[in-house]
Motif scaffolding. Structure first.
Motif, PDB file in Angstrom:
ATOM      1  N   ARG A  48       6.812  -5.890   4.830  1.00  5.92           N
ATOM      2  CA  ARG A  48       7.983  -5.850   5.728  1.00  5.92           C
ATOM      3  C   ARG A  48       8.200  -4.438   6.269  1.00  5.92           C
ATOM      4  O   ARG A  48       8.412  -4.245   7.471  1.00  5.92           O
ATOM      5  CB  ARG A  48       9.241  -6.307   4.984  1.00  5.92           C
ATOM      6  CG  ARG A  48       9.500  -7.808   5.015  1.00  5.92           C
ATOM      7  CD  ARG A  48      10.957  -8.116   4.657  1.00  5.92           C
ATOM      8  NE  ARG A  48      11.374  -7.510   3.410  1.00  5.92           N
ATOM      9  CZ  ARG A  48      11.196  -8.061   2.209  1.00  5.92           C
ATOM     10  NH1 ARG A  48      10.604  -9.228   2.111  1.00  5.92           N
ATOM     11  NH2 ARG A  48      11.613  -7.459   1.118  1.00  5.92           N
ATOM     12  N   THR A  80       5.490  -3.547   8.837  1.00  3.71           N
ATOM     13  CA  THR A  80       5.706  -4.236  10.116  1.00  3.71           C
ATOM     14  C   THR A  80       6.829  -3.555  10.897  1.00  3.71           C
ATOM     15  O   THR A  80       6.713  -3.331  12.111  1.00  3.71           O
ATOM     16  CB  THR A  80       6.073  -5.726   9.852  1.00  3.71           C
ATOM     17  OG1 THR A  80       5.098  -6.262   8.972  1.00  3.71           O
ATOM     18  CG2 THR A  80       6.123  -6.525  11.125  1.00  3.71           C
ATOM     19  N   ARG A  81       7.908  -3.247  10.187  1.00  7.72           N
ATOM     20  CA  ARG A  81       9.063  -2.634  10.854  1.00  7.72           C
ATOM     21  C   ARG A  81       8.694  -1.266  11.422  1.00  7.72           C
ATOM     22  O   ARG A  81       9.017  -0.945  12.561  1.00  7.72           O
ATOM     23  CB  ARG A  81      10.199  -2.492   9.834  1.00  7.72           C
ATOM     24  CG  ARG A  81      11.553  -2.177  10.438  1.00  7.72           C
ATOM     25  CD  ARG A  81      12.638  -2.025   9.401  1.00  7.72           C
ATOM     26  NE  ARG A  81      12.437  -0.857   8.562  1.00  7.72           N
ATOM     27  CZ  ARG A  81      12.242  -0.898   7.247  1.00  7.72           C
ATOM     28  NH1 ARG A  81      12.193  -2.061   6.628  1.00  7.72           N
ATOM     29  NH2 ARG A  81      12.079   0.205   6.536  1.00  7.72           N
TER      30      ARG A  81
END
Lengths: 77, 257
Positions: free
Chosen positions: B127, B130-131
């Motif tokens: 996560r 990706t961010r």
């Protein structure tokens, strides 16, 4: 018996909702402190109160949270 | 080496190590602090690694170092607590530790009961990557530095509060600080060697254990400050731990059904 437990759970869950868990501890300790100042509370009773109160509050909070999560899941949220 | 006490003081001593005494509170404080800090440092490491992998190690290390400096500044600003009277301090610490413990334990019970997702470092790493990958890079990589700073500062503040809470009663600050330092070294070493998030540590079980320990410490210290008489005297702390563990397992079982 199951109904009694369910009712007790509901009552505890009502009085100690999740958001109140943090506020419960200082409030409970303050009550015990006050009781020891005003009444001759035996030390063993103080020990029992200081352990069982937060334990019951935690149980109520967990149960309230679990209920909320289950309802949210059932509603598809 | 954990807990130093003068021989003429009232102690909870179990054994002697050379000229110093090792107490159950000292050992307990060190273990509780180590485990609690380990969990926090692991979470920080995951994000710092994600920043390093996506934005470069300069941003990751700059952000992390800035956060460490900020934490050192915070500690210096808080100053010594030695001037506070012992009884109110012990009561405040007991209440604070109990509140911390209840928060940890509530989430851990809900996780173990399958009501909220288990914490997954691999998923957290993915996560974060990706961010961070979607943010455009600049000469001064604000996004990467800010992400590393934020996670190290947040988890670091939690560690500081946990060490202060665990270590304040009965002068167990030194063992609590040793526990946190050992956790930091272990996580740093693992991070440098592996270069990936550490997923093999049973973090969710650790969180449950830490919650139980914090609740046991909190109730023990708050009780002592209010004049409670614990059955078994010095053995009360592990017994309290067992009691909290039994309660937590009962709650998990009840909510699973």
């Amino acid at each position: 018996m199951t109904r009694i437990i369910a009712t007790l759970r509901k009552l505890l869950g009502f009085f100690v909702p999740d958001t109140m868990l943090a506020a419960f501890v200082p409030g409970w300790i303050a009550l015990i402190w006050l009781a020891t100042r005003l009444l001759p509370v035996p030390p063993a009773v103080v020990a029992a109160l200081i352990t069982l109160g937060p334990m019951i509050a935690l149980g109520a909070s967990v149960h309230t949270n679990a209920g909320k999560i289950r309802r949210a899941r059932a509603d598809g949220r | 080496m954990f807990f130093f006490e003068k021989k003429n003081q009232k102690t909870f001593a179990l054994a002697h190590v050379g000229e110093v005494r090792v107490t159950p509170h000292g050992y307990g404080a060190a273990v509780a602090s180590f485990l609690a800090s380990l969990v926090e440092f692991l979470e920080a490491l995951t994000v710092v690694l994600a920043v390093g992998a996506t934005r470069g190690w300069r941003s990751a290390l700059t952000g992390a170092a800035a956060a460490v400096l900020a934490l050192v500044g915070l500690l210096a600003a808080l100053g010594p607590r030695a001037a506070l009277p012992a009884a109110p301090l012990r009561l405040a610490v007991g209440v604070l530790t109990l509140m911390f413990g209840l928060r940890w334990l509530r989430r851990a019970i809900l996780r173990q009961a399958g009501l909220i997702p288990l914490h997954d470092e691999a998923a957290a790493y993915a996560r974060a990557r990706t961010r961070l990958a979607t943010v455009r890079a600049t000469a001064w990589d604000e996004a990467g530095i800010a992400a590393a700073f934020q996670v190290v500062a947040m988890e670091g503040i939690e560690v500081v509060l946990i060490v202060a809470a665990i270590g304040a009663a009965d002068g167990a600050l030194i063992p609590a600080a040793w526990g946190a330092a050992a956790a930091l070294l272990a996580v740093l070493a693992a991070g440098i060697l592996l270069h990936r998030p550490i997923t093999s540590i049973p973090e969710n079980i650790l969180k449950l254990g830490v919650g139980i320990m914090l609740c046991a410490f909190g109730s023990c210290w708050a009780g002592e400050a209010l004049g409670a008489a614990w059955p078994g005297g010095d053995a009360a702390l592990p017994l309290l731990g067992l009691l909290w563990a039994a309660a937590a397992l009962l709650m998990i079982r009840a909510e699973r059904a």
